[in-house]
Design a protein around this motif. Sequence first.
Motif, PDB file in Angstrom:
ATOM      1  N   ASP A 107      59.782  41.929  24.941  1.00  0.00           N
ATOM      2  CA  ASP A 107      58.540  41.030  24.787  1.00  0.00           C
ATOM      3  C   ASP A 107      59.034  39.528  23.837  1.00  0.00           C
ATOM      4  N   THR A 108      59.620  39.910  23.091  1.00  0.00           N
ATOM      5  CA  THR A 108      59.945  38.759  22.268  1.00  0.00           C
ATOM      6  C   THR A 108      61.102  37.901  23.071  1.00  0.00           C
ATOM      7  N   PHE A 109      61.939  38.726  23.411  1.00  0.00           N
ATOM      8  CA  PHE A 109      62.911  37.825  24.056  1.00  0.00           C
ATOM      9  C   PHE A 109      62.151  37.096  25.165  1.00  0.00           C
ATOM     10  N   HIS A 110      61.645  37.665  26.404  1.00  0.00           N
ATOM     11  CA  HIS A 110      60.861  36.955  27.469  1.00  0.00           C
ATOM     12  C   HIS A 110      60.049  35.839  27.042  1.00  0.00           C
ATOM     13  N   LYS A 139      70.927  32.434  19.031  1.00  0.00           N
ATOM     14  CA  LYS A 139      69.985  33.410  18.452  1.00  0.00           C
ATOM     15  C   LYS A 139      70.506  34.903  18.464  1.00  0.00           C
ATOM     16  N   GLY A 140      71.480  35.325  19.293  1.00  0.00           N
ATOM     17  CA  GLY A 140      71.989  36.638  19.030  1.00  0.00           C
ATOM     18  C   GLY A 140      71.458  37.622  20.071  1.00  0.00           C
ATOM     19  N   PHE A 141      70.952  37.056  21.134  1.00  0.00           N
ATOM     20  CA  PHE A 141      70.779  37.774  22.623  1.00  0.00           C
ATOM     21  C   PHE A 141      71.705  38.152  23.173  1.00  0.00           C
ATOM     22  N   GLU A 142      71.832  39.343  23.831  1.00  0.00           N
ATOM     23  CA  GLU A 142      72.886  39.894  24.658  1.00  0.00           C
ATOM     24  C   GLU A 142      73.035  38.863  25.747  1.00  0.00           C
ATOM     25  N   SER A 143      74.208  38.893  26.235  1.00  0.00           N
ATOM     26  CA  SER A 143      74.396  37.764  27.512  1.00  0.00           C
ATOM     27  C   SER A 143      73.973  38.300  28.724  1.00  0.00           C
ATOM     28  N   ASN A 144      73.792  39.496  29.011  1.00  0.00           N
ATOM     29  CA  ASN A 144      73.310  39.940  30.174  1.00  0.00           C
ATOM     30  C   ASN A 144      71.751  39.661  30.326  1.00  0.00           C
ATOM     31  N   LEU A 145      71.016  39.661  29.211  1.00  0.00           N
ATOM     32  CA  LEU A 145      69.600  39.498  29.145  1.00  0.00           C
ATOM     33  C   LEU A 145      69.556  37.856  29.549  1.00  0.00           C
ATOM     34  N   VAL A 146      70.221  37.298  28.678  1.00  0.00           N
ATOM     35  CA  VAL A 146      70.181  35.757  28.835  1.00  0.00           C
ATOM     36  C   VAL A 146      70.458  35.144  30.231  1.00  0.00           C
ATOM     37  N   TYR A 147      71.453  35.709  30.921  1.00  0.00           N
ATOM     38  CA  TYR A 147      71.943  35.204  32.213  1.00  0.00           C
ATOM     39  C   TYR A 147      70.946  35.727  33.390  1.00  0.00           C
ATOM     40  N   GLU A 148      70.384  37.062  33.081  1.00  0.00           N
ATOM     41  CA  GLU A 148      69.352  37.451  33.935  1.00  0.00           C
ATOM     42  C   GLU A 148      68.184  36.436  33.762  1.00  0.00           C
ATOM     43  N   LYS A 149      67.808  36.212  32.828  1.00  0.00           N
ATOM     44  CA  LYS A 149      66.459  35.340  32.378  1.00  0.00           C
ATOM     45  C   LYS A 149      66.766  34.084  32.768  1.00  0.00           C
ATOM     46  N   MET A 150      67.990  33.454  32.733  1.00  0.00           N
ATOM     47  CA  MET A 150      68.279  32.013  33.150  1.00  0.00           C
ATOM     48  C   MET A 150      68.073  32.048  35.038  1.00  0.00           C
ATOM     49  N   GLU A 152      66.164  33.997  36.689  1.00  0.00           N
ATOM     50  CA  GLU A 152      64.956  34.186  36.709  1.00  0.00           C
ATOM     51  C   GLU A 152      63.898  32.918  36.639  1.00  0.00           C
ATOM     52  N   MET A 153      64.555  32.125  35.607  1.00  0.00           N
ATOM     53  CA  MET A 153      63.644  30.975  35.233  1.00  0.00           C
ATOM     54  C   MET A 153      63.950  29.722  36.160  1.00  0.00           C
ATOM     55  N   GLU A 154      65.375  29.782  36.749  1.00  0.00           N
ATOM     56  CA  GLU A 154      65.731  28.963  37.596  1.00  0.00           C
ATOM     57  C   GLU A 154      65.024  29.120  39.112  1.00  0.00           C
ATOM     58  N   SER A 155      65.078  30.242  39.580  1.00  0.00           N
ATOM     59  CA  SER A 155      64.316  30.603  40.538  1.00  0.00           C
ATOM     60  C   SER A 155      62.707  30.200  40.814  1.00  0.00           C
ATOM     61  N   SER A 156      62.213  30.334  39.698  1.00  0.00           N
ATOM     62  CA  SER A 156      60.848  30.065  39.389  1.00  0.00           C
ATOM     63  C   SER A 156      60.397  28.674  39.539  1.00  0.00           C
ATOM     64  N   GLU A 157      61.279  27.808  39.451  1.00  0.00           N
ATOM     65  CA  GLU A 157      61.054  26.218  39.459  1.00  0.00           C
ATOM     66  C   GLU A 157      60.779  25.990  40.721  1.00  0.00           C
TER      67      GLU A 157
END
Length: 157
Positions: A107-110, A139-150, A152-157
Motif C-alpha cells: 500500500d505504501t509503495f503504490h 528509496k530502496g524498493f525492489e526493482s521488479n516492483l518499480v518496473y511493474e509500477k512504471m 502500469e503508470m505509463e499505460s494509464s496515461e
Amino acid sequence: MKEVYSIKEAINKIEHYCAYQERCHEEVVSKLRTMKLDSSEIDEIIIHLISSNFLNESRFACSFTRGKHRIKHWGKIRIVNELKFRKITTYNINLALKEIPPEEYLDTFHSFAERQWEAIRESDALKKKKKFCDFLLRKGFESNLVYEKMKEMESSE
C-alpha cells in the motif's frame, strides 16, 4: 563537553542518551569514545546498558525499520543496507523486516509511487520514466516492483 568522565558520570550521560531514542551498539560505542573512555571502560558500560535494558539491538532494529518505512517511506532494500551499515546482525534484520506487514508495504509503495509519478514534471516520456524509477530505487524498493509500477503508470496515461 568536559574532557574526562568517571564511569559513573559516563553511565548517567549514556543512559540518558539511550533513553531519549533507541540506539544501536555502534552509535553508543562511538559516543563513549568521544568521552575519552578506554575500551575496558566502554565494555563495562555496554554490559551495564544491555543488562539494564537501555541497549537492545533487536528493539533498535524493529523500531528503526518501522520508522523508516512509515515516516520516510523507505523500501526493504534501503532499510536492510542501513541496518547492515550499523552492524546489525542478519538475525535482527530479518526479525525487523517482519515489523512491516506485506499489505502495508505494498500500500505504501503504490500510493508513494503514484504521488511521485504525478509530481514529476517532465514532458519527455523516457526521462520521466527514468526519474521515476531512479527515485524509487534510491528509496530502496525492489526493482521488479518499480518496473511493474512504471509500466502500469505509463499505460494509464
